[in-house]
Design a protein around this motif. Structure first.
Motif, short mmCIF file in Angstrom:
data_model
loop_
_atom_site.label_atom_id
_atom_site.label_comp_id
_atom_site.label_asym_id
_atom_site.label_seq_id
_atom_site.Cartn_x
_atom_site.Cartn_y
_atom_site.Cartn_z
N ASN A 155 0.80 -1.23 0.00
CA ASN A 155 0.00 0.00 0.00
C ASN A 155 0.83 1.28 0.00
O ASN A 155 1.98 1.29 0.42
N PHE A 157 1.36 5.37 1.22
CA PHE A 157 1.39 5.94 2.58
C PHE A 157 0.16 6.74 2.94
O PHE A 157 -0.10 7.01 4.11
N LYS A 181 1.23 -5.16 3.54
CA LYS A 181 2.52 -4.48 3.67
C LYS A 181 2.26 -2.97 3.51
O LYS A 181 2.07 -2.48 2.39
N THR A 184 6.11 2.54 4.47
CA THR A 184 6.91 2.79 5.67
C THR A 184 6.52 4.07 6.42
O THR A 184 6.37 4.04 7.65
N THR A 231 -0.71 -0.50 -4.51
CA THR A 231 -1.09 0.91 -4.63
C THR A 231 0.14 1.75 -4.36
O THR A 231 0.80 1.57 -3.34
N GLY A 232 0.43 2.63 -5.27
CA GLY A 232 1.61 3.49 -5.10
C GLY A 232 1.94 4.17 -6.41
O GLY A 232 1.08 4.34 -7.28
N SER A 233 3.19 4.53 -6.56
CA SER A 233 3.60 5.29 -7.74
C SER A 233 3.70 4.39 -8.96
O SER A 233 3.90 3.17 -8.84
N THR A 236 7.04 2.42 -9.04
CA THR A 236 7.12 1.19 -8.24
C THR A 236 6.25 0.11 -8.88
O THR A 236 6.62 -1.07 -8.89
N GLU A 256 -2.80 0.04 -8.69
CA GLU A 256 -3.45 1.36 -8.61
C GLU A 256 -2.31 2.35 -8.49
O GLU A 256 -1.67 2.43 -7.45
N ALA A 257 -2.05 3.08 -9.55
CA ALA A 257 -0.88 3.95 -9.55
C ALA A 257 -1.30 5.41 -9.58
O ALA A 257 -2.46 5.74 -9.39
N ASP A 258 -0.33 6.28 -9.83
CA ASP A 258 -0.66 7.69 -9.79
C ASP A 258 -1.43 8.11 -11.03
O ASP A 258 -1.46 7.42 -12.03
N CYS A 295 -4.74 9.87 -4.38
CA CYS A 295 -4.56 9.41 -5.76
C CYS A 295 -5.64 9.97 -6.66
O CYS A 295 -5.45 10.10 -7.86
N GLU A 396 3.05 14.19 -11.71
CA GLU A 396 2.12 14.22 -10.59
C GLU A 396 2.81 14.86 -9.39
O GLU A 396 3.80 14.31 -8.89
N PHE A 398 2.28 15.12 -5.82
CA PHE A 398 1.39 14.44 -4.88
C PHE A 398 1.26 15.27 -3.60
O PHE A 398 1.75 14.92 -2.53
N HIS A 473 -12.84 1.21 -8.52
CA HIS A 473 -11.75 2.15 -8.26
C HIS A 473 -10.54 1.65 -9.03
O HIS A 473 -10.05 0.55 -8.77
#
Ligand code: NAP
Length: 684
Positions: A155, A157, A181, A184, A231-233, A236, A256-258, A295, A396, A398, A473
């Motif tokens: 996931n 942040f 996960k 961080t 889910t993230g950039s 990644t 699920e990205a940006d 996002c 993007e 963010f 989504h």
């Protein structure tokens, strides 16, 4: 500084080192160390596969839905602890509400959908059976069963609670154990939430594991029954989807990205219209909620050139009203970014955007905080000097950043929206339904969701930036090409669909649903005299018959007022290419059939609550003699309600054995007295 623990193999485990230090978004002080050093990832996967999976698969869909409901309710009762921690992520109370109560809401939404739309069994039948032999002796059905693997979720942040729960809900409902996960920087909040879940004892062992820190060699232990939800950039996502472990073993991968989401102000939404005001308010809201770290946030505000100046002034004026500062202060509208590192990234992205934009607003007053120590950033409004230039449609930022882009006409707006190369969501503001439809269909191919707003939905619309459990989504291309939630669509991601071919009896046994052509049991008297618990799939009655008369038809027309010519006008009905003479009302056929199959005395059948899939296959003429086969097709126990739902296959035939009507009759049938909450002494 405490070090976060991971929850693996049924216990909490501390890392072997202190790990990466995360910091409070406002004070800059260390919050927690994060590391997965020392974790045996192979054991984690095995625990999910061999402990969590079997425990979940032993439950029916409804029993799993009950777990979700209990979990959602539990988190709501314990939410204050999570709210307290959430401030350290920079979130205001309103931001945290989206994350914490929004996450619990997804659990509750899936719980209720599971109870309403899934069988109280282990197999999901998809669609209608296919008849493969002319005589009906060979059928096929698509059945969906839980995969025998684990759902790994990685996931971002920004939503440490919601992000985990929106993936957990459909996976658990499907019967898949999950390894979470978290990212961080905000893993301390996910860890706290998982502690609440584990301590509640609601989930079976192995259903949920948590890894704080890196994923180590986790992906090397996955196989074709497993899935990864990321889910993230976009960067990644690209790295993970090409991991050899994912590719070589065909591990399902959802990203699920940006996304460079757009808001389109329609040409008809001139300054002064309600839609213009709604557009301004939504752009401001999307820039400032979660300090723009969503996002789905609006990154590009597409405005007709004729309204551009006024829109710029209105947005700039509205931004001066936004109070930026301490997220724990209830008066604060916008809190901090998650950390100073994230702020540096957003500043770099703004610098890139500024190569083709002009700054409209990039400063503000920071209240009750030190903006050097905390990760604060002024809401930043830019305006594109060249509508088509790259960075605006590519980079993007963010954070609380949005760029105004002028367009020439609706088709140009559609073109500009598509330059984002695929987005999660776009919203359209227009009081003209035709204009809104033109824009919607123009951009639909590039978006997972389109949110259309006019004055009539000003209060009821759910918001540009709010993914809902009932709706898809995800988005194509740049947005990751994935799909989450969407009601049962999200559950199906975790099920394997299998086309099963066989005889009607075999398919009845496999699916738990009576199939046309399968054996019927007629030796137990009238099935309406049987309690839910005593009724077997395939229990049936073949009724007496009734010969339809003209008097039946005219009496029905008289009592209902339905004098349609095909029933009442001999000459006109004879001229009809379909009927060739007077026919019985379809609803009369249904009513006569009910008169044939209903058992009149009080008994276990409590109510008929509807009819599904009704088709009139052939006309019924005066003189035709009707008979009904009524067969128990599907049973769904309502836990604790004292009854279950029974679907009956009804087939009405005439004297030549031609089927004239088919449909499903939906009933509520009582349990035996004292069973499943049914009161003792209920009528039998
Ligand atoms: P990120 O840097 O891509 O990280 C996302 C997740 O991937 C984190 O859990 C991260 O863990 C993990 N990760 C990073 N490198 C990895 C690797 N080599 N192997 C395994 N895991 C790895 O994104 P972020 O900064 O957390 O989130 C911001 C981005 O997410 C934005 O671009 C935003 O648009 C996007 N986002 C998209 C959605 C959506 O639904 N489409 C929702 C929210 C956010 P660590 O933190 O431990 O490195």
């Amino acid at each position: 500084m405490r070090t976060l623990e991971s929850h693996i193999c049924g216990r909490w485990q501390s890392p072997s080192g202190e790990g990466f230090a995360t910091h409070h978004a406002v004070t800059g002080l260390p919050v927690a160390g994060v590391s997965s050093d020392g974790i045996d990832f192979s054991a984690v996967v095995e625990h999910a596969r061999h402990v969590g999976g079997p425990a979940l698969r032993a439950l029916t869909f409804h029993e799993r839905a009950a777990l979700l409901k209990a979990l959602g309710q539990h988190l709501l009762t314990e939410k204050d602890h999570l709210y307290d921690l959430s401030t350290a992520t920079g979130a205001t109370r309103a931001d945290s509400w989206i994350d914490i109560e929004g996450g619990a809401g997804v659990l509750l939404g899936y719980a209720s959908r599971g109870r309403r739309e899934l069988p109280n069994g282990y197999v999901l039948l998809e669609g209608e059976p296919e008849v493969l032999a002319r005589d009906g002796s060979f059928l096929a059905a698509h059945v969906a069963t839980p995969r025998r693997g684990v759902a790994v979720q990685v996931n971002a942040f920004n939503f440490p609670c919601w992000g985990a729960l929106e993936k957990l809900a459909p996976a658990l409902l499907a019967g898949l154990p999950t390894i979470v996960k978290p990212a961080t920087p905000t893993a301390f909040l996910t860890e706290a939430m998982v502690r609440l879940i584990v301590d509640s004892g609601i989930l079976p062992d192995g259903a949920l594991q948590l890894i704080c820190g890196g994923v180590g060699d986790l992906f090397d232990h996955l196989d074709g029954q497993d899935s990864v939800g990321f889910t993230g950039s976009a960067a990644t996502a690209a790295l993970l989807r090409t991991h050899p472990g994912i590719i070589d073993r065909s591990v399902r991968f959802n990203a699920e990205a940006d996304s460079l989401n757009a808001a389109l102000l329609g040409p008809s939404a001139e300054p002064g219209t309600p839609e213009f005001g709604l557009f301004i308010a939504e752009v401001i809201r999307e820039m400032t909620v979660k300090a723009g770290q969503k996002c789905t946030a609006i990154r590009r505000a597409l405005v007709p050139r004729s309204h551009l100046e006024t829109a710029t002034e209105a947005l700039a004026a509205a931004l001066t009203e936004v109070r930026v500062g301490d997220p724990s202060n209830p008066d604060t509208d916008m809190g901090a970014l998650v950390g100073t590192g994230q702020r540096d990234e957003v500043r770099a992205a703004i610098a890139s955007l500024c190569t083709t934009t002009d700054v409209v607003v990039d400063s503000c007053t920071f209240h009750d905080v030190d903006p050097v120590v905390g990760a604060f950033l002024a809401p930043t409004l830019l305006r594109a000097s060249d509508s088509e230039a790259g960075p605006v449609h590519d980079v993007e930022a963010f954070g609380p950043v949005c760029t105004l882009v002028g367009y020439d006409n609706p088709d140009h707006a559609v073109h500009l929206a598509a330059l984002g190369r695929g987005s999660l969501v776009a919203s359209i503001y227009s009081g003209d339904a035709d204009e809104a439809a033109h824009l919607t269909l123009g951009i639909a191919s590039h978006h997972g969701r389109v949110h259309v707003v006019d004055a009539s939905v000003a209060v009821t619309s759910t918001g540009h930036g709010s993914p809902l459990p009932a709706l898809v989504h995800g988005g194509p291309g740049r947005a990751g090409g994935g799909e989450e939630m969407g009601g049962l669509r999200g559950v199906r991601h975790h099920l394997q669909t299998t086309a099963v071919q066989g005889s009607p009896d075999v398919l009845t046994a496999v699916t738990g649903q009576w199939m046309p052509g399968a054996n019927r049991h007629v030796d137990r008297g009238h099935p309406f005299k049987l309690h839910f618990d005593d009724l077997e799939i395939g229990t049936a009655v073949r009724t007496e018959s009734h010969t339809v008369t003209l008097a039946d038809i005219e009496g029905f027309a008289e009592s209902t007022g339905d004098h349609f010519y095909a029933h009442m006008d001999e000459e006109a009905a004879a001229a009809s290419p379909i009927f060739g003479g007077r026919v019985a009302h379809g609803y009369l056929v249904l009513s006569l059939a009910a008169g044939l199959f209903v058992w009149p005395d009080p008994g276990p059948v409590l109510a008929n609550y509807g009819v599904d899939r009704c088709r009139f296959a052939k006309p019924t003429y005066p003189g035709d003699t009707l008979t009904v086969w009524l067969t128990a097709k599907q049973k769904t126990l309502r836990a604790g309600a004292g009854y279950g739902e029974v679907v009956w296959d009804a087939q009405v035939s005439n004297q030549d054995d031609e089927v004239v009507a088919t449909y499903d009759v939906l009933t509520m049938v009582a349990n035996r007295p004292g069973v499943n909450g049914a009161p003792d002494g209920r009528t039998a």
